[in-house]
Motif scaffolding. Structure first.
Motif, PDB file in Angstrom:
ATOM      1  N   ASP A 150      -6.560  -8.768  -0.502  1.00 23.89           N
ATOM      2  CA  ASP A 150      -6.294  -8.592  -1.918  1.00 23.89           C
ATOM      3  C   ASP A 150      -4.825  -8.902  -2.187  1.00 23.89           C
ATOM      4  OD1 ASP A 150      -7.535  -8.093  -4.209  1.00 23.89           O
ATOM      5  OD2 ASP A 150      -7.371  -5.912  -4.155  1.00 23.89           O
ATOM      6  N   LEU A 151      -4.492  -9.156  -3.431  1.00 21.78           N
ATOM      7  CA  LEU A 151      -3.092  -9.429  -3.779  1.00 21.78           C
ATOM      8  C   LEU A 151      -2.212  -8.223  -3.481  1.00 21.78           C
ATOM      9  CD1 LEU A 151      -2.732 -11.303  -7.128  1.00 21.78           C
ATOM     10  CD2 LEU A 151      -1.890 -11.965  -4.896  1.00 21.78           C
TER      11      LEU A 151
ATOM     12  N   TYR B 235       6.881   8.578   3.651  1.00 24.65           N
ATOM     13  CA  TYR B 235       6.630   7.269   3.022  1.00 24.65           C
ATOM     14  C   TYR B 235       7.837   6.346   3.185  1.00 24.65           C
ATOM     15  CZ  TYR B 235       2.498   8.980   0.498  1.00 24.65           C
ATOM     16  OH  TYR B 235       1.264   9.480   0.180  1.00 24.65           O
TER      17      TYR B 235
ATOM     18  N   TYR C 213      -0.492   1.194  12.512  1.00 23.98           N
ATOM     19  CA  TYR C 213      -1.013   0.076  11.716  1.00 23.98           C
ATOM     20  C   TYR C 213      -1.964  -0.756  12.561  1.00 23.98           C
ATOM     21  CZ  TYR C 213       2.395   1.507   8.346  1.00 23.98           C
ATOM     22  OH  TYR C 213       3.094   2.249   7.437  1.00 23.98           O
TER      23      TYR C 213
ATOM     24  N   HIS D 183       1.254   4.063  -2.959  1.00 20.49           N
ATOM     25  CA  HIS D 183       0.908   5.476  -2.739  1.00 20.49           C
ATOM     26  C   HIS D 183       2.086   6.377  -3.106  1.00 20.49           C
ATOM     27  CE1 HIS D 183      -2.956   4.807  -1.119  1.00 20.49           C
ATOM     28  NE2 HIS D 183      -2.619   4.445   0.094  1.00 20.49           N
TER      29      HIS D 183
ATOM     30  N   LEU E  95       7.088  14.763   2.832  1.00 21.92           N
ATOM     31  CA  LEU E  95       6.100  13.698   2.646  1.00 21.92           C
ATOM     32  C   LEU E  95       6.757  12.463   2.030  1.00 21.92           C
ATOM     33  CD1 LEU E  95       3.284  12.497   2.709  1.00 21.92           C
ATOM     34  CD2 LEU E  95       2.685  13.818   0.686  1.00 21.92           C
TER      35      LEU E  95
ATOM     36  N   PRO F 137       0.671   7.915  12.446  1.00 19.28           N
ATOM     37  CA  PRO F 137      -0.191   6.853  11.926  1.00 19.28           C
ATOM     38  C   PRO F 137       0.206   5.466  12.459  1.00 19.28           C
ATOM     39  CG  PRO F 137       0.387   8.360  10.180  1.00 19.28           C
ATOM     40  CD  PRO F 137       1.196   8.770  11.371  1.00 19.28           C
TER      41      PRO F 137
ATOM     42  N   GLU G 251      -7.498   5.049   6.949  1.00 18.99           N
ATOM     43  CA  GLU G 251      -7.382   4.489   5.603  1.00 18.99           C
ATOM     44  C   GLU G 251      -7.608   2.994   5.733  1.00 18.99           C
ATOM     45  OE1 GLU G 251      -3.533   4.985   3.713  1.00 18.99           O
ATOM     46  OE2 GLU G 251      -4.042   3.533   2.171  1.00 18.99           O
TER      47      GLU G 251
ATOM     48  N   ASP H  55      -8.020   8.175   1.624  1.00 20.85           N
ATOM     49  CA  ASP H  55      -7.496   7.269   0.598  1.00 20.85           C
ATOM     50  C   ASP H  55      -6.013   7.016   0.825  1.00 20.85           C
ATOM     51  OD1 ASP H  55      -9.887   7.179  -0.668  1.00 20.85           O
ATOM     52  OD2 ASP H  55      -9.457   8.909  -1.959  1.00 20.85           O
ATOM     53  N   ASP H  56      -5.379   7.969   1.493  1.00 20.14           N
ATOM     54  CA  ASP H  56      -3.939   7.882   1.706  1.00 20.14           C
ATOM     55  C   ASP H  56      -3.640   8.567   3.032  1.00 20.14           C
ATOM     56  OD1 ASP H  56      -1.214   8.149   1.681  1.00 20.14           O
ATOM     57  OD2 ASP H  56      -1.065   8.750  -0.410  1.00 20.14           O
TER      58      ASP H  56
ATOM     59  N   TYR I 127      -2.296  12.872   6.719  1.00 18.55           N
ATOM     60  CA  TYR I 127      -1.649  13.147   8.016  1.00 18.55           C
ATOM     61  C   TYR I 127      -0.626  14.271   7.846  1.00 18.55           C
ATOM     62  CZ  TYR I 127       1.932  12.241  11.631  1.00 18.55           C
ATOM     63  OH  TYR I 127       2.857  12.355  12.633  1.00 18.55           O
ATOM     64  N   HIS I 128       0.180  14.140   6.800  1.00 16.84           N
ATOM     65  CA  HIS I 128       1.217  15.142   6.530  1.00 16.84           C
ATOM     66  C   HIS I 128       0.586  16.504   6.225  1.00 16.84           C
ATOM     67  CE1 HIS I 128       5.046  16.648   5.030  1.00 16.84           C
ATOM     68  NE2 HIS I 128       4.370  17.166   4.023  1.00 16.84           N
ATOM     69  N   ASN I 129      -0.458  16.511   5.385  1.00 14.01           N
ATOM     70  CA  ASN I 129      -1.095  17.778   5.016  1.00 14.01           C
ATOM     71  C   ASN I 129      -1.773  18.431   6.218  1.00 14.01           C
ATOM     72  OD1 ASN I 129      -0.237  17.449   2.434  1.00 14.01           O
ATOM     73  ND2 ASN I 129      -2.159  16.631   1.650  1.00 14.01           N
TER      74      ASN I 129
ATOM     75  N   PHE J 218       0.842  -1.209   0.000  1.00 10.81           N
ATOM     76  CA  PHE J 218       0.000   0.000   0.000  1.00 10.81           C
ATOM     77  C   PHE J 218       0.877   1.260   0.000  1.00 10.81           C
ATOM     78  CE2 PHE J 218      -3.449  -2.812   1.419  1.00 10.81           C
ATOM     79  CZ  PHE J 218      -4.502  -2.294   0.697  1.00 10.81           C
TER      80      PHE J 218
ATOM     81  N   ARG K 198      -7.702  -0.725   4.677  1.00  4.64           N
ATOM     82  CA  ARG K 198      -6.906  -1.474   3.697  1.00  4.64           C
ATOM     83  C   ARG K 198      -7.391  -2.914   3.626  1.00  4.64           C
ATOM     84  NH1 ARG K 198      -0.703   0.751   4.724  1.00  4.64           N
ATOM     85  NH2 ARG K 198      -1.058   2.736   3.710  1.00  4.64           N
ATOM     86  N   ASN K 199      -7.578  -3.371   2.410  1.00  3.50           N
ATOM     87  CA  ASN K 199      -8.019  -4.756   2.236  1.00  3.50           C
ATOM     88  C   ASN K 199      -6.788  -5.641   2.092  1.00  3.50           C
ATOM     89  OD1 ASN K 199      -9.066  -7.168   1.520  1.00  3.50           O
ATOM     90  ND2 ASN K 199     -10.073  -6.468  -0.349  1.00  3.50           N
ATOM     91  N   TYR K 200      -6.444  -6.319   3.188  1.00  5.15           N
ATOM     92  CA  TYR K 200      -5.223  -7.123   3.183  1.00  5.15           C
ATOM     93  C   TYR K 200      -5.416  -8.477   2.510  1.00  5.15           C
ATOM     94  CZ  TYR K 200      -3.437  -3.611   6.389  1.00  5.15           C
ATOM     95  OH  TYR K 200      -3.025  -2.424   6.948  1.00  5.15           O
TER      96      TYR K 200
ATOM     97  N   LEU L 224      -1.096   8.605   5.097  1.00  8.02           N
ATOM     98  CA  LEU L 224       0.187   9.309   5.304  1.00  8.02           C
ATOM     99  C   LEU L 224       0.152  10.700   4.676  1.00  8.02           C
ATOM    100  CD1 LEU L 224       2.840   6.481   4.757  1.00  8.02           C
ATOM    101  CD2 LEU L 224       2.037   7.469   6.900  1.00  8.02           C
ATOM    102  N   LYS L 225      -0.462  10.782   3.500  1.00  7.63           N
ATOM    103  CA  LYS L 225      -0.530  12.083   2.824  1.00  7.63           C
ATOM    104  C   LYS L 225      -1.438  13.046   3.598  1.00  7.63           C
ATOM    105  CE  LYS L 225      -2.602  13.248  -1.266  1.00  7.63           C
ATOM    106  NZ  LYS L 225      -2.922  12.933  -2.645  1.00  7.63           N
TER     107      LYS L 225
END
Lengths: 286, 119
Positions: free
Chosen positions: B118-119, A147, B91, A129, A143, B89, B112, B69-70, B75-77, A125, B114-116, B72-73
């Motif tokens: 999925d592949l 990541y 887990y 991203h 940022l 953040p 966010e 959707d993201d 959170y940062h913003n 993930f 997350r579907n773990y 980390l982004k």
């Protein structure tokens, strides 16, 4: 999209798409290597390691290697090289906290097993991203480093579950023996990751990992809760899923490409594992 | 039947509006009066929050979970707008989440999922 980004703190991110490439290199820093489509083959001394979109490779600082892409379809590779100071800061900020030391006994380790790890879960993930954001024009280094920091957290967790926890399951009291057996089991696993589409003989696998057949069977089961044959079958099914989802090859072609001998046994195994047939899976994924 | 407004208790509407507008990027909408209580409506991505003053001083608090959707982004913003997160953040089995508070004790989670599988 090809790019090579060197951040102010000297962390480096590289993304390129190639059909043919051969490189002889030495890593300047601790590096994560991904093949986001297709596959890339690395050679470290006598070891051959092939990475696919479901796996990644780590290389420690100062490792000499060759890498080869030789494909009819474009192969997209992505790599992150961490500057040593960034790694030291990471260890100070994250790994040295009391709680994480308790949760994560591998926290202080700086030299990791150079082997193939599964590329899934949070690591997948976060890398996805990061890549998407860079391709949309992300320039904010704070940022990007966020990541990169989280990718290291993810890697530590993967290392802990894939190497540390599994070596703890081995029935040897001596820690050095556990580490050495784990190293050999990893080379058996690498061999399957790399040669999954060929006829893998147990004798070859044992010889490659410097273990007797009996010793390999017993210790592999202890560490991975499955026999090498079961592991290989799961890997082939997983790679078949990637091909069903990402390509238009026929089922018969995919059966051969992932190393199964006949379509009927492939369909039966696929159905057992994923509770759906390959055709239905492909339709749903489309 | 669907959820129309989510009430958020603040000490002062003006400060509340400033927090939601300047830090979270909400847009200010109308003021709604319901049973003699005023609600300042604020909108964020189609969801309406209704800021109201806790007249009874009952200490009522709200916990709002934002979808991201993201993480980390976002959170940062949000951090760069001056929001102090309680933790970086984390887990979780459901995905990645970070928590912060406003000045009135309300709690917010940036989640966010997350579907773990999925592949």
């Amino acid at each position: 999209m090809d790019y090579s980004k060197t951040l102010t703190n000297n962390n480096k991110i590289l993304c390129e798409t190639r059909e043919h490439r051969y490189q002889i290199q030495c890593t300047d820093d601790f590096t994560l290597k991904f093949a986001l489509s297709g596959n890339e083959v690395y050679r470290l001394g006598r070891r051959e390691l092939s990475i696919y979109p479901d796996s990644f490779l780590i290389l420690n600082k100062g490792t000499q290697y060759t890498s080869k892409i030789d494909s009819q379809t474009p192969v997209e590779v992505f790599s992150i090289a961490y500057d040593q100071n960034f790694l030291n800061d990471f260890n100070n900020a994250y790994a040295n906290t009391d709680s994480s030391l308790l949760d994560n006994p591998v926290a202080l380790q700086t030299d990791f097993n150079e082997t193939i790890y599964p590329f899934k879960g949070d690591m997948k993930f976060n890398i996805t991203h990061l890549k998407n954001n860079i391709e949309r024009g992300l320039q904010d280094e704070l940022l990007i480093n966020e990541y990169l920091h989280h990718s290291l957290i993810n890697y530590h967790r993967i290392y802990q579950s894939e190497i540390f926890n599994k070596s703890e399951k081995l029935a040897f009291t001596n820690k050095k023996t556990r580490v050495e057996i784990m190293r050999r089991l990893n080379s058996a696993k690498e061999y399957m990751y790399t040669n999954y589409n060929k006829n893998v003989l147990l004798e070859d696998l044992a010889q490659h990992s410097c273990l007797s057949v009996n010793h390999l069977l017993r210790t592999f089961k202890q560490a991975f809760n499955s026999s090498p044959h079961q592991f290989l079958t799961q890997l082939r099914l997983q790679r078949a899923q990637l091909l069903l989802r990402g390509t238009e090859y026929s089922i018969n072609d995919i059966v051969c490409m992932v190393g199964f001998e006949c379509p009927s046994s492939f369909i039966r195994l696929f159905k057992n594992k994923y509770k759906t047939t390959p055709m239905k899976f492909r339709k749903l994924a489309a | 039947m669907t959820i129309k407004y989510i009430p958020v208790f603040v000490k002062n509407i003006e400060d509340g509006v400033s927090f939601f507008k300047n830090k979270l990027g909400c847009t200010t909408m109308d003021i709604m009066i319901l049973n003699n209580t005023a609600y300042q409506l604020m909108q964020i991505n189609g969801i309406c929050l209704a800021l109201t003053v806790d007249e009874t001083n009952s200490g009522a608090k709200t916990r709002v979970i934002f979808n991201s959707d993201d993480c980390l982004k976002d959170y940062h913003n949000l951090k760069s707008t001056g929001i102090a997160f309680n933790t970086p953040p984390q887990y979780l089995p459901i995905g990645l989440a970070a928590e912060f508070n406003d000045d009135y004790g309300n709690e917010y989670v940036l989640l966010e999922e997350r579907n773990y599988n999925d592949l």
